[in-house]
Design a protein around this motif. Structure first.
Motif, PDB file in Angstrom:
ATOM      1  N   GLY A  56       0.824  -1.131   0.153  1.00  0.00           N
ATOM      2  CA  GLY A  56       0.052  -0.072   0.210  1.00  0.00           C
ATOM      3  C   GLY A  56       0.730   1.282   0.054  1.00  0.00           C
ATOM      4  O   GLY A  56       0.236   2.246  -0.308  1.00  0.00           O
ATOM      5  N   MET A  57       2.097   1.018   0.127  1.00  0.00           N
ATOM      6  CA  MET A  57       2.932   2.457   0.218  1.00  0.00           C
ATOM      7  C   MET A  57       3.263   2.806  -1.281  1.00  0.00           C
ATOM      8  O   MET A  57       3.430   1.761  -2.019  1.00  0.00           O
ATOM      9  CB  MET A  57       4.071   2.109   0.724  1.00  0.00           C
ATOM     10  CG  MET A  57       4.145   1.931   2.154  1.00  0.00           C
ATOM     11  SD  MET A  57       6.009   1.907   2.971  1.00  0.00           S
ATOM     12  CE  MET A  57       6.626   0.584   2.133  1.00  0.00           C
ATOM     13  N   SER A  58       2.936   4.184  -1.526  1.00  0.00           N
ATOM     14  CA  SER A  58       3.055   4.453  -3.236  1.00  0.00           C
ATOM     15  C   SER A  58       3.909   5.517  -3.134  1.00  0.00           C
ATOM     16  O   SER A  58       4.042   6.024  -4.415  1.00  0.00           O
ATOM     17  CB  SER A  58       1.759   4.536  -3.972  1.00  0.00           C
ATOM     18  OG  SER A  58       1.072   5.352  -3.096  1.00  0.00           O
ATOM     19  N   CYS A  59       4.228   6.322  -2.127  1.00  0.00           N
ATOM     20  CA  CYS A  59       5.179   7.728  -2.145  1.00  0.00           C
ATOM     21  C   CYS A  59       5.887   7.929  -1.096  1.00  0.00           C
ATOM     22  O   CYS A  59       5.756   7.130  -0.249  1.00  0.00           O
ATOM     23  CB  CYS A  59       4.062   8.710  -2.459  1.00  0.00           C
ATOM     24  SG  CYS A  59       3.140   9.089  -1.171  1.00  0.00           S
ATOM     25  N   CYS A  82       4.137   8.162   2.186  1.00  0.00           N
ATOM     26  CA  CYS A  82       3.707   6.925   2.816  1.00  0.00           C
ATOM     27  C   CYS A  82       4.966   6.329   3.444  1.00  0.00           C
ATOM     28  O   CYS A  82       4.616   5.973   4.634  1.00  0.00           O
ATOM     29  CB  CYS A  82       3.256   5.764   1.625  1.00  0.00           C
ATOM     30  SG  CYS A  82       2.011   6.431   0.617  1.00  0.00           S
ATOM     31  N   SER A  83       6.111   6.422   3.082  1.00  0.00           N
ATOM     32  CA  SER A  83       7.324   5.752   3.798  1.00  0.00           C
ATOM     33  C   SER A  83       7.333   6.586   5.003  1.00  0.00           C
ATOM     34  O   SER A  83       7.655   5.997   5.981  1.00  0.00           O
ATOM     35  CB  SER A  83       8.440   5.509   2.878  1.00  0.00           C
ATOM     36  OG  SER A  83       8.912   6.779   2.314  1.00  0.00           O
ATOM     37  N   ARG A  96       5.171   8.106   6.793  1.00  0.00           N
ATOM     38  CA  ARG A  96       4.235   7.752   7.771  1.00  0.00           C
ATOM     39  C   ARG A  96       4.576   6.297   8.538  1.00  0.00           C
ATOM     40  O   ARG A  96       4.455   6.276   9.634  1.00  0.00           O
ATOM     41  CB  ARG A  96       2.805   7.592   7.091  1.00  0.00           C
ATOM     42  CG  ARG A  96       2.331   9.034   6.800  1.00  0.00           C
ATOM     43  CD  ARG A  96       0.914   8.919   6.294  1.00  0.00           C
ATOM     44  NE  ARG A  96       0.049   8.446   7.239  1.00  0.00           N
ATOM     45  CZ  ARG A  96      -1.232   7.590   6.817  1.00  0.00           C
ATOM     46  NH1 ARG A  96      -1.410   7.460   5.845  1.00  0.00           N
ATOM     47  NH2 ARG A  96      -2.006   7.456   8.056  1.00  0.00           N
ATOM     48  N   VAL A  97       4.857   5.408   7.625  1.00  0.00           N
ATOM     49  CA  VAL A  97       5.409   4.104   8.335  1.00  0.00           C
ATOM     50  C   VAL A  97       6.470   4.263   9.030  1.00  0.00           C
ATOM     51  O   VAL A  97       6.519   3.848  10.173  1.00  0.00           O
ATOM     52  CB  VAL A  97       5.698   3.131   7.073  1.00  0.00           C
ATOM     53  CG1 VAL A  97       6.314   1.975   7.534  1.00  0.00           C
ATOM     54  CG2 VAL A  97       4.404   2.597   6.419  1.00  0.00           C
ATOM     55  N   LEU A 111      10.806   2.197   0.056  1.00  0.00           N
ATOM     56  CA  LEU A 111       9.568   2.307  -0.759  1.00  0.00           C
ATOM     57  C   LEU A 111       9.768   1.606  -1.991  1.00  0.00           C
ATOM     58  O   LEU A 111       8.557   0.743  -2.238  1.00  0.00           O
ATOM     59  CB  LEU A 111       9.643   3.776  -1.235  1.00  0.00           C
ATOM     60  CG  LEU A 111       8.176   4.067  -2.095  1.00  0.00           C
ATOM     61  CD1 LEU A 111       6.882   3.799  -1.329  1.00  0.00           C
ATOM     62  CD2 LEU A 111       8.226   5.573  -2.414  1.00  0.00           C
ATOM     63  N   HIS A 117       8.893  -2.188  -0.987  1.00  0.00           N
ATOM     64  CA  HIS A 117       7.683  -1.940  -0.137  1.00  0.00           C
ATOM     65  C   HIS A 117       7.894  -2.970   1.248  1.00  0.00           C
ATOM     66  O   HIS A 117       7.380  -3.879   1.377  1.00  0.00           O
ATOM     67  CB  HIS A 117       6.575  -2.783  -1.131  1.00  0.00           C
ATOM     68  CG  HIS A 117       6.167  -2.124  -2.257  1.00  0.00           C
ATOM     69  ND1 HIS A 117       5.406  -1.140  -2.386  1.00  0.00           N
ATOM     70  CD2 HIS A 117       6.600  -2.352  -3.346  1.00  0.00           C
ATOM     71  CE1 HIS A 117       5.357  -0.634  -3.514  1.00  0.00           C
ATOM     72  NE2 HIS A 117       6.029  -1.268  -4.170  1.00  0.00           N
ATOM     73  N   TYR A 124      -1.944   0.770   6.271  1.00  0.00           N
ATOM     74  CA  TYR A 124      -1.193  -0.294   5.082  1.00  0.00           C
ATOM     75  C   TYR A 124      -1.379  -1.682   5.807  1.00  0.00           C
ATOM     76  O   TYR A 124      -1.742  -2.007   6.704  1.00  0.00           O
ATOM     77  CB  TYR A 124       0.300   0.039   5.212  1.00  0.00           C
ATOM     78  CG  TYR A 124       0.366   1.621   4.997  1.00  0.00           C
ATOM     79  CD1 TYR A 124       0.334   2.027   3.291  1.00  0.00           C
ATOM     80  CD2 TYR A 124       0.714   2.596   5.803  1.00  0.00           C
ATOM     81  CE1 TYR A 124       0.565   3.165   3.137  1.00  0.00           C
ATOM     82  CE2 TYR A 124       0.855   3.825   5.397  1.00  0.00           C
ATOM     83  CZ  TYR A 124       0.411   4.332   4.096  1.00  0.00           C
ATOM     84  OH  TYR A 124       0.717   5.623   3.515  1.00  0.00           O
TER      85      TYR A 124
END
Length: 66
Positions: A7-10, A13-14, A16-17, A34, A37, A59
């Motif tokens: 679910g990571m796409s940008c 996203c990374s 936030r994780v 990223l 994944h 995610y």
């Protein structure tokens, strides 16, 4: 330890994780990849806690590798 994340796409996203994982007690280091994944981490924390932190922000955890 490495965790596979769907679910990571940008880069947002990374980030936030990484932030969610760093907030866990016992985490010493986190590196999110990223392109792969995945996130690699060091520290004393349960897989269940890592899974919950990642899934709580939207995610999906696909598995863990040593």
């Amino acid at each position: 330890m490495k965790v596979r994340i769907e679910g990571m796409s940008c880069s947002g996203c990374s980030a936030r994780v990484e932030k969610a994982m760093k907030a866990l007690a016992g985490i010493k280091e986190v590196r999110v990849d990223l392109a792969d994944h995945s996130a690699t981490y060091a520290g004393e924390v349960s897989e269940a806690a890592v899974r919950e932190a990642i899934e709580d922000i939207g995610y999906e955890v696909k598995g863990f590798e040593a």
